[in-house]
Design a protein around this motif. Structure first.
Motif, PDB file in Angstrom:
ATOM      1  N   ALA A  70       0.717  -1.251   0.158  1.00 26.43           N
ATOM      2  CA  ALA A  70       0.049  -0.088  -0.104  1.00 26.43           C
ATOM      3  C   ALA A  70       0.982   1.093   0.032  1.00 26.43           C
ATOM      4  O   ALA A  70       0.345   2.455   0.001  1.00 26.43           O
ATOM      5  CB  ALA A  70      -0.741   0.111   1.377  1.00 26.43           C
ATOM      6  N   VAL A  91      -1.700  -1.683  -3.658  1.00 26.39           N
ATOM      7  CA  VAL A  91      -2.942  -1.670  -3.086  1.00 26.39           C
ATOM      8  C   VAL A  91      -3.420  -0.292  -2.874  1.00 26.39           C
ATOM      9  O   VAL A  91      -2.877   0.346  -2.288  1.00 26.39           O
ATOM     10  CB  VAL A  91      -3.151  -2.460  -1.899  1.00 26.39           C
ATOM     11  N   GLU A  92      -4.307   0.190  -3.901  1.00 22.21           N
ATOM     12  CA  GLU A  92      -4.625   1.632  -3.674  1.00 22.21           C
ATOM     13  C   GLU A  92      -5.673   2.003  -2.539  1.00 22.21           C
ATOM     14  O   GLU A  92      -6.038   1.132  -2.032  1.00 22.21           O
ATOM     15  CB  GLU A  92      -5.196   2.031  -4.973  1.00 22.21           C
ATOM     16  N   ARG A  93      -5.550   3.317  -2.320  1.00 21.90           N
ATOM     17  CA  ARG A  93      -6.394   3.588  -0.858  1.00 21.90           C
ATOM     18  C   ARG A  93      -8.034   3.313  -1.276  1.00 21.90           C
ATOM     19  O   ARG A  93      -8.203   3.161  -2.436  1.00 21.90           O
ATOM     20  CB  ARG A  93      -6.321   4.907  -0.501  1.00 21.90           C
ATOM     21  N   ASP A  94      -8.480   3.030  -0.191  1.00 21.48           N
ATOM     22  CA  ASP A  94      -9.959   2.777  -0.435  1.00 21.48           C
ATOM     23  C   ASP A  94     -10.753   3.617   0.187  1.00 21.48           C
ATOM     24  O   ASP A  94     -10.473   4.576   0.958  1.00 21.48           O
ATOM     25  CB  ASP A  94     -10.305   1.367   0.417  1.00 21.48           C
ATOM     26  N   THR A 100      -5.805   6.663   2.881  1.00 20.06           N
ATOM     27  CA  THR A 100      -4.913   5.632   2.931  1.00 20.06           C
ATOM     28  C   THR A 100      -5.670   4.070   2.677  1.00 20.06           C
ATOM     29  O   THR A 100      -6.924   4.144   2.499  1.00 20.06           O
ATOM     30  CB  THR A 100      -3.964   5.328   4.370  1.00 20.06           C
ATOM     31  N   SER A 101      -4.763   3.068   2.710  1.00 18.18           N
ATOM     32  CA  SER A 101      -5.450   1.743   2.499  1.00 18.18           C
ATOM     33  C   SER A 101      -5.585   1.154   4.076  1.00 18.18           C
ATOM     34  O   SER A 101      -4.530   0.896   4.590  1.00 18.18           O
ATOM     35  CB  SER A 101      -4.671   0.732   1.702  1.00 18.18           C
ATOM     36  N   ARG A 102      -6.776   0.536   4.417  1.00 22.49           N
ATOM     37  CA  ARG A 102      -6.938   0.124   5.556  1.00 22.49           C
ATOM     38  C   ARG A 102      -6.422  -1.362   5.603  1.00 22.49           C
ATOM     39  O   ARG A 102      -6.345  -1.781   4.690  1.00 22.49           O
ATOM     40  CB  ARG A 102      -8.553  -0.009   5.904  1.00 22.49           C
ATOM     41  N   THR A 105      -7.897  -4.265   3.770  1.00 20.93           N
ATOM     42  CA  THR A 105      -7.762  -4.195   2.352  1.00 20.93           C
ATOM     43  C   THR A 105      -6.313  -4.987   2.173  1.00 20.93           C
ATOM     44  O   THR A 105      -6.163  -5.748   0.914  1.00 20.93           O
ATOM     45  CB  THR A 105      -7.789  -2.915   1.894  1.00 20.93           C
ATOM     46  N   VAL A 106      -5.421  -4.569   2.582  1.00 16.85           N
ATOM     47  CA  VAL A 106      -3.951  -5.029   2.393  1.00 16.85           C
ATOM     48  C   VAL A 106      -3.781  -6.719   2.718  1.00 16.85           C
ATOM     49  O   VAL A 106      -3.457  -7.476   1.990  1.00 16.85           O
ATOM     50  CB  VAL A 106      -2.884  -4.251   3.175  1.00 16.85           C
ATOM     51  N   ASN A 256      -0.677   8.733  -3.809  1.00 14.70           N
ATOM     52  CA  ASN A 256      -0.425   8.276  -2.709  1.00 14.70           C
ATOM     53  C   ASN A 256       0.567   8.517  -1.629  1.00 14.70           C
ATOM     54  O   ASN A 256       0.337   8.842  -0.380  1.00 14.70           O
ATOM     55  CB  ASN A 256      -0.236   6.734  -2.876  1.00 14.70           C
TER      56      ASN A 256
END
Length: 264
Positions: A70, A91-94, A100-102, A105-106, A256
Protein backbone atom coordinates in the motif's frame (compact mmCIF):
# COMPACT_ATOMS: atom_id res chain seq x y z
CA UNK A 1 24.60 5.63 -0.66
CA UNK A 2 21.10 6.84 0.22
CA UNK A 3 20.40 4.45 3.12
CA UNK A 4 21.67 3.26 6.50
CA UNK A 5 24.68 0.99 5.84
CA UNK A 6 24.45 -0.48 9.35
CA UNK A 7 21.05 -2.03 8.62
CA UNK A 8 20.31 -5.57 7.49
CA UNK A 9 19.56 -6.75 3.97
CA UNK A 10 16.09 -8.24 4.46
CA UNK A 11 16.46 -10.47 1.39
CA UNK A 12 19.52 -12.13 2.89
CA UNK A 13 17.40 -13.19 5.87
CA UNK A 14 15.49 -16.48 6.06
CA UNK A 15 11.69 -16.17 5.57
CA UNK A 16 8.86 -17.22 3.27
CA UNK A 17 6.61 -14.22 3.97
CA UNK A 18 7.76 -10.82 5.17
CA UNK A 19 5.02 -8.63 6.66
CA UNK A 20 6.06 -4.97 6.89
CA UNK A 21 4.35 -2.51 9.23
CA UNK A 22 5.10 1.04 8.12
CA UNK A 23 6.70 3.30 10.74
CA UNK A 24 6.47 0.69 13.52
CA UNK A 25 8.87 1.18 16.42
CA UNK A 26 10.37 -1.88 18.09
CA UNK A 27 9.47 -0.74 21.61
CA UNK A 28 5.85 0.02 20.74
CA UNK A 29 5.49 -3.31 18.93
CA UNK A 30 6.78 -5.22 21.96
CA UNK A 31 4.38 -3.38 24.26
CA UNK A 32 1.25 -3.88 22.14
CA UNK A 33 1.70 -7.05 20.10
CA UNK A 34 0.11 -10.32 21.19
CA UNK A 35 1.02 -12.15 17.97
CA UNK A 36 2.00 -15.79 18.38
CA UNK A 37 5.69 -16.49 17.92
CA UNK A 38 8.82 -14.79 19.24
CA UNK A 39 10.06 -11.24 18.83
CA UNK A 40 13.62 -10.27 18.06
CA UNK A 41 14.84 -6.95 16.70
CA UNK A 42 16.89 -5.79 13.74
CA UNK A 43 18.38 -2.53 12.45
CA UNK A 44 16.68 -1.17 9.33
CA UNK A 45 18.49 0.26 6.33
CA UNK A 46 16.22 3.29 6.36
CA UNK A 47 14.61 5.94 8.51
CA UNK A 48 12.09 6.43 5.68
CA UNK A 49 10.33 4.07 3.27
CA UNK A 50 12.32 5.35 0.29
CA UNK A 51 15.59 4.58 2.07
CA UNK A 52 14.30 1.13 3.01
CA UNK A 53 13.45 0.44 -0.65
CA UNK A 54 16.81 1.69 -1.92
CA UNK A 55 18.74 -0.17 0.75
CA UNK A 56 17.05 -3.53 0.17
CA UNK A 57 15.92 -3.63 -3.47
CA UNK A 58 18.55 -1.64 -5.39
CA UNK A 59 20.38 -3.63 -8.05
CA UNK A 60 18.61 -6.86 -7.18
CA UNK A 61 16.81 -9.33 -9.45
CA UNK A 62 14.21 -10.85 -7.14
CA UNK A 63 12.22 -13.09 -9.46
CA UNK A 64 11.25 -15.28 -6.51
CA UNK A 65 9.49 -12.36 -4.76
CA UNK A 66 5.94 -11.02 -5.01
CA UNK A 67 5.53 -7.60 -3.37
CA UNK A 68 2.05 -6.52 -2.23
CA UNK A 69 2.18 -2.95 -0.99
CA UNK A 70 0.00 0.00 0.00
CA UNK A 71 3.13 2.16 -0.11
CA UNK A 72 4.02 3.59 -3.52
CA UNK A 73 7.77 4.04 -3.07
CA UNK A 74 8.78 0.81 -4.82
CA UNK A 75 6.76 1.74 -7.92
CA UNK A 76 8.31 5.21 -7.94
CA UNK A 77 11.90 4.01 -7.52
CA UNK A 78 12.00 0.65 -9.33
CA UNK A 79 13.57 1.88 -12.58
CA UNK A 80 15.96 4.32 -10.92
CA UNK A 81 17.43 1.71 -8.57
CA UNK A 82 17.53 -1.19 -11.04
CA UNK A 83 15.21 -3.45 -9.08
CA UNK A 84 13.03 -6.30 -10.32
CA UNK A 85 10.53 -8.61 -8.61
CA UNK A 86 8.35 -11.38 -10.02
CA UNK A 87 5.23 -9.26 -9.45
CA UNK A 88 4.40 -5.96 -7.74
CA UNK A 89 0.81 -5.37 -6.68
CA UNK A 90 -0.07 -1.86 -5.56
CA UNK A 91 -2.95 -1.73 -3.08
CA UNK A 92 -4.60 1.62 -3.70
CA UNK A 93 -6.40 3.55 -1.00
CA UNK A 94 -10.00 2.58 -0.39
CA UNK A 95 -13.03 4.71 0.40
CA UNK A 96 -13.21 3.51 4.00
CA UNK A 97 -9.57 4.42 4.60
CA UNK A 98 -9.82 7.96 3.25
CA UNK A 99 -6.25 8.95 2.43
CA UNK A 100 -4.79 5.46 2.89
CA UNK A 101 -5.49 1.74 2.51
CA UNK A 102 -7.05 0.12 5.54
CA UNK A 103 -5.23 -2.93 6.95
CA UNK A 104 -8.05 -5.34 6.08
CA UNK A 105 -7.76 -4.29 2.42
CA UNK A 106 -4.05 -5.06 2.37
CA UNK A 107 -4.59 -8.36 4.21
CA UNK A 108 -7.17 -9.42 1.60
CA UNK A 109 -4.73 -8.57 -1.21
CA UNK A 110 -2.04 -10.61 0.57
CA UNK A 111 -4.28 -13.66 0.79
CA UNK A 112 -5.08 -13.43 -2.91
CA UNK A 113 -1.40 -13.11 -3.81
CA UNK A 114 -0.44 -16.06 -1.60
CA UNK A 115 -2.99 -18.21 -3.41
CA UNK A 116 -1.98 -16.98 -6.85
CA UNK A 117 1.79 -17.32 -6.26
CA UNK A 118 2.23 -20.29 -3.89
CA UNK A 119 5.89 -20.84 -4.78
CA UNK A 120 7.14 -17.26 -4.25
CA UNK A 121 8.46 -15.34 -1.28
CA UNK A 122 5.74 -12.88 -0.34
CA UNK A 123 6.33 -9.34 0.92
CA UNK A 124 3.24 -7.62 2.35
CA UNK A 125 3.58 -3.92 3.16
CA UNK A 126 0.84 -2.44 5.37
CA UNK A 127 0.67 1.34 5.82
CA UNK A 128 -0.22 1.37 9.52
CA UNK A 129 0.83 2.55 12.08
CA UNK A 130 2.02 5.34 9.74
CA UNK A 131 -0.32 8.31 9.51
CA UNK A 132 -3.14 8.97 8.58
CA UNK A 133 -4.41 7.55 11.86
CA UNK A 134 -7.66 5.57 11.59
CA UNK A 135 -8.59 4.98 15.22
CA UNK A 136 -11.26 6.82 17.24
CA UNK A 137 -8.93 9.63 18.33
CA UNK A 138 -6.70 9.65 15.25
CA UNK A 139 -9.61 9.95 12.86
CA UNK A 140 -10.22 13.44 14.27
CA UNK A 141 -6.74 14.63 13.22
CA UNK A 142 -6.38 17.02 10.28
CA UNK A 143 -3.74 15.31 8.15
CA UNK A 144 -1.78 18.02 6.41
CA UNK A 145 1.64 17.06 5.05
CA UNK A 146 4.13 15.56 7.49
CA UNK A 147 3.57 14.86 11.18
CA UNK A 148 4.72 18.30 12.32
CA UNK A 149 2.20 19.94 10.00
CA UNK A 150 -0.51 17.50 11.09
CA UNK A 151 0.08 18.23 14.79
CA UNK A 152 0.02 21.96 14.20
CA UNK A 153 -3.17 21.91 12.11
CA UNK A 154 -4.93 19.43 14.41
CA UNK A 155 -4.12 21.38 17.58
CA UNK A 156 -3.19 18.21 19.47
CA UNK A 157 -0.59 17.51 22.11
CA UNK A 158 1.99 14.82 22.75
CA UNK A 159 -0.27 12.41 24.62
CA UNK A 160 -2.91 12.58 21.90
CA UNK A 161 -0.34 11.82 19.19
CA UNK A 162 0.98 8.87 21.17
CA UNK A 163 -2.51 7.48 21.73
CA UNK A 164 -3.46 7.91 18.05
CA UNK A 165 -0.27 6.13 16.94
CA UNK A 166 -1.01 3.23 19.28
CA UNK A 167 -4.59 3.01 18.02
CA UNK A 168 -3.24 2.68 14.48
CA UNK A 169 -0.76 0.01 15.56
CA UNK A 170 -3.52 -1.96 17.29
CA UNK A 171 -5.66 -1.78 14.13
CA UNK A 172 -3.00 -3.30 11.90
CA UNK A 173 -2.01 -5.95 14.45
CA UNK A 174 -5.65 -7.05 14.60
CA UNK A 175 -5.53 -7.83 10.87
CA UNK A 176 -2.02 -9.26 10.85
CA UNK A 177 -2.82 -11.91 13.47
CA UNK A 178 -5.38 -13.88 11.39
CA UNK A 179 -3.24 -13.36 8.28
CA UNK A 180 -0.41 -15.33 9.90
CA UNK A 181 -2.51 -18.50 9.74
CA UNK A 182 -3.33 -17.91 6.07
CA UNK A 183 0.32 -17.67 5.02
CA UNK A 184 2.60 -20.69 4.90
CA UNK A 185 6.05 -21.44 6.23
CA UNK A 186 8.33 -19.07 8.11
CA UNK A 187 6.67 -15.67 8.50
CA UNK A 188 8.44 -12.56 9.76
CA UNK A 189 6.66 -9.39 10.88
CA UNK A 190 8.91 -6.33 10.76
CA UNK A 191 8.93 -2.63 9.84
CA UNK A 192 10.57 -0.50 7.18
CA UNK A 193 11.51 2.09 9.82
CA UNK A 194 10.36 3.46 13.15
CA UNK A 195 8.88 6.79 14.24
CA UNK A 196 9.85 9.69 16.45
CA UNK A 197 7.10 10.14 19.03
CA UNK A 198 8.10 13.21 20.94
CA UNK A 199 11.76 12.47 21.61
CA UNK A 200 13.70 15.66 22.28
CA UNK A 201 16.40 16.56 19.80
CA UNK A 202 19.66 18.04 21.00
CA UNK A 203 20.74 20.76 21.39
CA UNK A 204 17.23 22.24 21.16
CA UNK A 205 14.74 21.03 23.81
CA UNK A 206 11.93 20.46 21.33
CA UNK A 207 9.90 17.32 20.68
CA UNK A 208 10.32 15.62 17.31
CA UNK A 209 7.73 13.59 15.41
CA UNK A 210 7.68 11.58 12.19
CA UNK A 211 10.61 9.95 10.40
CA UNK A 212 13.08 12.37 8.78
CA UNK A 213 15.42 10.97 6.15
CA UNK A 214 18.99 10.15 7.10
CA UNK A 215 18.44 10.23 10.88
CA UNK A 216 19.55 6.83 12.14
CA UNK A 217 18.66 7.03 15.83
CA UNK A 218 17.30 3.94 17.56
CA UNK A 219 13.68 5.16 17.50
CA UNK A 220 13.87 5.23 13.70
CA UNK A 221 15.99 2.22 12.77
CA UNK A 222 15.39 -0.30 15.57
CA UNK A 223 12.52 -2.42 14.23
CA UNK A 224 10.73 -5.61 15.30
CA UNK A 225 11.66 -8.95 13.79
CA UNK A 226 8.82 -11.22 14.90
CA UNK A 227 9.06 -14.85 13.79
CA UNK A 228 6.13 -17.25 13.42
CA UNK A 229 6.06 -20.71 11.84
CA UNK A 230 2.90 -21.99 10.17
CA UNK A 231 3.14 -25.46 8.69
CA UNK A 232 5.61 -26.79 6.17
CA UNK A 233 7.82 -24.50 4.16
CA UNK A 234 7.17 -24.45 0.45
CA UNK A 235 9.63 -24.75 -2.39
CA UNK A 236 10.45 -21.27 -3.70
CA UNK A 237 11.01 -20.88 -7.44
CA UNK A 238 12.35 -17.87 -9.35
CA UNK A 239 10.50 -17.15 -12.60
CA UNK A 240 10.36 -14.32 -15.09
CA UNK A 241 8.20 -11.36 -14.02
CA UNK A 242 4.52 -11.50 -14.88
CA UNK A 243 4.38 -7.72 -15.06
CA UNK A 244 6.33 -4.64 -14.15
CA UNK A 245 5.27 -1.36 -12.68
CA UNK A 246 4.56 -0.05 -16.19
CA UNK A 247 0.89 -1.00 -15.73
CA UNK A 248 0.56 1.15 -12.62
CA UNK A 249 -1.04 4.59 -12.75
CA UNK A 250 1.89 6.72 -11.58
CA UNK A 251 -0.29 9.75 -10.99
CA UNK A 252 -2.08 7.69 -8.33
CA UNK A 253 1.26 6.55 -6.91
CA UNK A 254 2.39 10.17 -6.55
CA UNK A 255 -0.91 11.06 -4.91
CA UNK A 256 -0.49 8.11 -2.54
CA UNK A 257 2.87 9.42 -1.41
CA UNK A 258 1.60 12.99 -1.01
CA UNK A 259 -1.35 11.72 1.04
CA UNK A 260 1.12 10.02 3.36
CA UNK A 261 2.96 13.29 3.92
CA UNK A 262 5.93 12.69 1.61
CA UNK A 263 7.33 15.47 -0.52
CA UNK A 264 7.88 13.72 -3.85
Amino acid sequence: MGYNPAGIDVFAEDWDALVILDACRYDEFVQRSTLPGRTEHRISRGSTSSEFIRGNFAGKTLHDVVYVSANGWYAKLEDDIGAAVHAFEFVERDTAGGLTSRPETVAAAAREAAERYPNKRLVVHFMQPHQPYLGPLGSRFDFSGDMIDTIRHSNVGHEEVLQAYRENLDLVLNDVEPLLDDLAGKIVVTADHGELLGERERPLPIRSYGHPEGVYVKELVSVPWHIYHNGDRQEIVAEQPVQGTEKIDFERVEQNLRDLGYRT
